[in-house]
Scaffold this motif. Sequence first.
Motif, PDB file in Angstrom:
ATOM      1  N   SER A  53     -64.181  40.282  -3.759  1.00  0.00           N
ATOM      2  CA  SER A  53     -63.389  41.144  -2.883  1.00  0.00           C
ATOM      3  C   SER A  53     -63.043  42.455  -3.580  1.00  0.00           C
ATOM      4  O   SER A  53     -63.065  43.528  -2.951  1.00  0.00           O
ATOM      5  CB  SER A  53     -62.112  40.427  -2.437  1.00  0.00           C
ATOM      6  N   THR A  54     -62.732  42.387  -4.861  1.00  0.00           N
ATOM      7  CA  THR A  54     -62.446  43.609  -5.617  1.00  0.00           C
ATOM      8  C   THR A  54     -63.639  44.546  -5.612  1.00  0.00           C
ATOM      9  O   THR A  54     -63.509  45.752  -5.373  1.00  0.00           O
ATOM     10  CB  THR A  54     -62.082  43.268  -7.075  1.00  0.00           C
ATOM     11  N   LEU A 112     -61.662  51.492  -0.743  1.00  0.00           N
ATOM     12  CA  LEU A 112     -60.305  51.011  -0.513  1.00  0.00           C
ATOM     13  C   LEU A 112     -59.529  50.859  -1.813  1.00  0.00           C
ATOM     14  O   LEU A 112     -58.302  50.747  -1.807  1.00  0.00           O
ATOM     15  CB  LEU A 112     -60.353  49.654   0.205  1.00  0.00           C
ATOM     16  N   ASP A 113     -60.252  50.855  -2.927  1.00  0.00           N
ATOM     17  CA  ASP A 113     -59.657  50.730  -4.254  1.00  0.00           C
ATOM     18  C   ASP A 113     -60.468  51.620  -5.191  1.00  0.00           C
ATOM     19  O   ASP A 113     -61.559  52.079  -4.851  1.00  0.00           O
ATOM     20  CB  ASP A 113     -59.691  49.264  -4.717  1.00  0.00           C
ATOM     21  N   THR A 114     -59.934  51.864  -6.363  1.00  0.00           N
ATOM     22  CA  THR A 114     -60.634  52.697  -7.341  1.00  0.00           C
ATOM     23  C   THR A 114     -60.874  51.890  -8.619  1.00  0.00           C
ATOM     24  O   THR A 114     -60.036  51.066  -9.007  1.00  0.00           O
ATOM     25  CB  THR A 114     -59.828  53.953  -7.688  1.00  0.00           C
ATOM     26  N   ARG A 170     -61.890  60.567   0.916  1.00  0.00           N
ATOM     27  CA  ARG A 170     -62.268  59.161   0.848  1.00  0.00           C
ATOM     28  C   ARG A 170     -62.093  58.495   2.210  1.00  0.00           C
ATOM     29  O   ARG A 170     -62.938  57.707   2.648  1.00  0.00           O
ATOM     30  CB  ARG A 170     -61.427  58.443  -0.215  1.00  0.00           C
ATOM     31  N   THR A 171     -61.011  58.827   2.904  1.00  0.00           N
ATOM     32  CA  THR A 171     -60.770  58.254   4.222  1.00  0.00           C
ATOM     33  C   THR A 171     -61.836  58.688   5.207  1.00  0.00           C
ATOM     34  O   THR A 171     -62.347  57.877   6.002  1.00  0.00           O
ATOM     35  CB  THR A 171     -59.381  58.661   4.740  1.00  0.00           C
ATOM     36  N   VAL A 185     -68.913  53.785   6.178  1.00  0.00           N
ATOM     37  CA  VAL A 185     -68.725  52.398   5.735  1.00  0.00           C
ATOM     38  C   VAL A 185     -68.169  51.556   6.874  1.00  0.00           C
ATOM     39  O   VAL A 185     -67.225  51.969   7.561  1.00  0.00           O
ATOM     40  CB  VAL A 185     -67.767  52.320   4.523  1.00  0.00           C
ATOM     41  N   GLY A 186     -68.767  50.381   7.083  1.00  0.00           N
ATOM     42  CA  GLY A 186     -68.239  49.414   8.034  1.00  0.00           C
ATOM     43  C   GLY A 186     -67.790  48.166   7.301  1.00  0.00           C
ATOM     44  O   GLY A 186     -68.424  47.748   6.329  1.00  0.00           O
ATOM     45  N   PHE A 187     -66.686  47.571   7.737  1.00  0.00           N
ATOM     46  CA  PHE A 187     -66.129  46.386   7.085  1.00  0.00           C
ATOM     47  C   PHE A 187     -66.080  45.208   8.057  1.00  0.00           C
ATOM     48  O   PHE A 187     -65.722  45.385   9.225  1.00  0.00           O
ATOM     49  CB  PHE A 187     -64.700  46.646   6.592  1.00  0.00           C
TER      50      PHE A 187
END
Length: 227
Positions: A50-51, A59-61, A82-83, A90-92
Amino acid sequence: MNDVSLRLSGLSKTYLAGTPGEVQVLRGADLELRAGETVALVAPSGAGKSTLLHIAGLLDTPDTGTVEIGGQDMTGKGDRRRTATRRSDVGFVYQFHHLLPEFTALENITLPQLANGVTEREARARAQDLLGRVGVANRADHRPAAMSGGEQQRVAFCRALANKPRVLLADEPTGNLDPATSDQVFAALVDLVSGTGLSALIATHNMELAARMDRMLRLDGGMLIED
């Protein structure tokens, strides 16, 4: 196709976890995801899948390393950039569908497109097309509570692809489904991805599904190893 949709280079990530202190989840992870391929990401729970997906999806750096999407290095970019990249490229998809309960299937797929500047007419037409491609066009006017788990997840796939992203990131997308439904939902996902040039990185514990993808990557000791 040889274009690289997603490139991760030298990613490292460490979290503070009380006793014994630091936990290094990623240790120089590298990945190239090419347009049109579907890649399985396998690892035990807690290994950092997940990370890795959150970093890949902006979503994270990472503590160190770079993330490139469509050839654009996103390292050090501001929240607004980034947003915007995350929304368009990107699709999640997650284990649970996370559909908005007060909206219909069609509306759940239309809304992300409206936020991305698409006209309502175009957004609704694309939503209808996507629902038809995964076999749930007859559920367009149903809210999530009136759909089965498999139907909800198919709608979640459509929502993830609504804005025609370069990369689809999926975290155990069939993990909450029974084996028969899981197989049907995975087949629907492959049908959506195939022929579009979209790249998909799919974390899964299901080795049968993983074996049906183009490649399989194992996250071991914080590094990605190709099986």
